[in-house]
Design an enzyme around this catalytic site. Structure first.
Site, PDB file in Angstrom:
ATOM      1  CD  GLU A 103      63.863  26.318  67.326  1.00 39.05           C
ATOM      2  OE1 GLU A 103      63.737  27.386  66.526  1.00 39.05           O
ATOM      3  OE2 GLU A 103      62.753  24.645  66.708  1.00 39.05           O
ATOM      4  CD  GLU A 139      58.491  25.955  68.157  1.00 37.85           C
ATOM      5  OE1 GLU A 139      58.459  26.201  67.156  1.00 37.85           O
ATOM      6  OE2 GLU A 139      59.281  26.744  69.145  1.00 37.85           O
TER       7      GLU A 139
HETATM    8  C1  FCB Z   1      60.412  27.989  65.235  1.00 36.23           C
HETATM    9  C2  FCB Z   1      60.530  28.663  65.852  1.00 36.23           C
HETATM   10  C3  FCB Z   1      59.658  29.301  66.100  1.00 36.23           C
HETATM   11  C4  FCB Z   1      58.850  29.228  64.807  1.00 36.23           C
HETATM   12  C5  FCB Z   1      58.314  27.919  64.225  1.00 36.23           C
HETATM   13  C6  FCB Z   1      58.260  27.754  62.464  1.00 36.23           C
HETATM   14  O1  FCB Z   1      62.199  26.950  64.518  1.00 36.23           O
HETATM   15  O2  FCB Z   1      61.337  27.869  67.263  1.00 36.23           O
HETATM   16  O3  FCB Z   1      59.630  30.893  66.239  1.00 36.23           O
HETATM   17  O4  FCB Z   1      59.232  30.385  64.164  1.00 36.23           O
HETATM   18  O5  FCB Z   1      60.389  27.023  63.696  1.00 36.23           O
END
Ligand code: FCB
Length: 477
Positions: free
Chosen positions: A189, A382
């Site tokens: 990210e 994620e």
């Molecule tokens: C993302 C991050 C991860 C975590 C989630 C909730 O932006 O990659 O490390 O903090 O959010």
């Protein structure tokens, strides 16, 4: 005739080897973590001080955000092998077949560029073996926001030398673990690192909302990270390791606050470009979006990416794209796209701690990757959520129906996109365990497994069991 029959069956045999001999990748179901958020052990085995050690311990960053100093010094103790073996056993119980985690640069090269710390390499070697032994495919993030503080003091990504420092680190990791690890991730990210977190920090320091000039000045760092990403991919391919390397982007599709208001629609489109297009376009099309370039020309005219840089990025495409999807960016006409205003917009009655719950935008984004970006192999690296008050232990159990609903609906949309031809290869929940949530410290719980931060006790939440059922149901897809 007999001869023809024999040669035909031989041909069939060969075809079978070709088709079935190639190991077809299973769909990867798993969970994700990142080193600083879970490991603790901040001074163990010769670890150097990292950016986040510094921000939490010395700057006391969480004091500004949650009114209390919290650190990842102990976190959920996952550096400890006794602890993490129990945690991996839980993932086995979950039925997962993959685990995404990150390596800590400040453990491996404590001062950033000098001597390599063998103890740290041995630790990660053991961890990778243990992950594999638990039947989990390791997805290894080489860099997840954190790096040795000495490099930050040399201006980090503001320093052109950072690319070489990173490649030196990445090459040590690839060479050491590349035979066992088949999925490497260069970065996590870049938007969040440069345009969100650093912007927030800058606001705290300067006590006012950073001007557009500051916002756009961050572009140089993001561009540098994209160059480092391409160099790491080039290096990985030159090593001829039999695996894949990719990058992880947060994707937050722009959504108008009010879809019938022209100003909102326009603003959402521009916000979308500055969050998603800004990274997807150079990676897959070899250029930055024109609207972003126009703003850069206005607020940061010194940013002039060379044609050769852009060609180099496009020539070294990731083998896969990891996407972190939590929520769309809901935007109002009056919001400045060069700000974090969108984070405040959430029309939901019950608000999650990661933005509005709109799973259809995950589907839309996946379809867009197929249509506009050449249908790359995508892993959802994620996806997850948390709701204040939901993660409480009652009679030894944690009932979290809102998280269950969120995960179910996102999985359903992800699989719908897959059925419609999107090259989706996996889905991972953030996170396996409640952990240190950056500027929010321990106040935001996002795990499938509840962690008592004082005793380190783990309690699988109801969502753990529901996710397990989903994995069972869709295992063979
Ligand atoms: C993302 C991050 C991860 C975590 C989630 C909730 O932006 O990659 O490390 O903090 O959010």
């Amino acid at each position: 005739m007999k001869q023809l029959k024999i040669s035909l069956s031989f041909l069939l045999f060969c075809t079978n080897i070709l088709v079935f001999g190639q190991k077809k990748q299973p769909f990867f179901w798993g969970v994700a973590t990142a080193a600083y958020q879970v490991e603790g052990a901040y001074q163990t085995d010769g670890k150097g001080e990292s950016k986040w050690d510094f921000l939490t311990n010395k700057v006391g960053i969480t004091q500004f955000t949650i009114g209390e100093k919290q650190t990842g010094n102990v976190s959920i103790n996952m550096y400890d092998r006794t602890q993490y073996l129990k945690d991996l056993a839980l993932l086995k119980q979950l039925g997962a077949n993959s685990y995404r985690f990150s390596l800590d640069w400040s453990r491996i090269i404590p001062d950033g560029t000098g001597a390599v710390n063998e103890k740290a390499l041995a630790h990660y070697d053991q961890l990778i073996d243990d992950v594999l032994a638990a039947g989990l495919e390791p997805f290894v993030t080489i860099y997840h926001f954190d790096y040795p503080v000495v490099l930050m003091q040399k201006d980090g990504w503001g320093n052109p030398a950072m690319v070489d420092w990173y490649i030196n680190y990445a090459s040590i990791v690839m060479k050491r673990f590349g035979k066992k690890v088949k999925h490497f991730i260069t970065f996590n990210e870049p938007y969040i690192e440069f345009f969100l977190v650093e912007n927030m920090l800058h606001e705290q320091e300067s006590k006012h909302i950073p001007p557009k000039e500051y916002y756009m000045s961050q572009m140089q760092k993001a561009h540098r990270q994209l160059i480092a990403n391409a160099k790491a991919i080039e290096l990985y391919h030159s090593l001829q390791l039999k695996g894949q390397i990719g990058i992880v982007l947060n994707v937050n599709p722009g959504a108008a606050w009010n879809a019938s208001k022209v100003a909102d629609v326009k603003a959402a489109n521009f916000q979308d470009i500055l969050i998603n297009g800004l990274f997807l376009d150079p990676l897959y099309k070899g250029k930055y979006p024109q609207m972003a370039m126009d703003s850069l020309a206005k607020y940061n005219p010194s940013f002039q990416p060379s044609a050769s840089d852009l060609t180099f990025i496009a020539q070294n495409k990731p083998d896969f794209l990891g996407i972190n999807f939590y929520a769309p960016a809901v935007v109002k006409g009056e919001d400045s796209a060069m700000s974090l205003k969108w984070l405040d917009n959430n029309p939901d009655a019950i608000k999650s701690n990661v933005g509005p719950v709109m799973p259809e935008y995950l589907y839309k984004m996946l379809i867009r990757l197929k249509k506009d970006y050449g249908n790359p192999t995508v892993y959802i690296t994620e996806n997850g959520t948390g709701f204040a008050g939901e993660d409480v232990v009652k009679n030894g159990k944690v009932n979290d129906p809102l998280r269950i609903d969120y995960i179910k609906r996102h999985v359903a949309y992800a699989l719908k996109a897959k059925r419609e031809g999107v090259n989706l290869g996996g889905y991972m929940v953030w996170s396996g365990w409640d952990n240190f949530e950056w500027v929010s410290g321990y106040t935001k719980r996002l795990g499938l497994i509840y962690v008592d931060f004082k005793t380190q006790e783990r309690i699988p939440k109801q969502s753990f069991f529901e996710y397990k059922k989903l994995i069972q149901k869709y295992k063979g897809i």
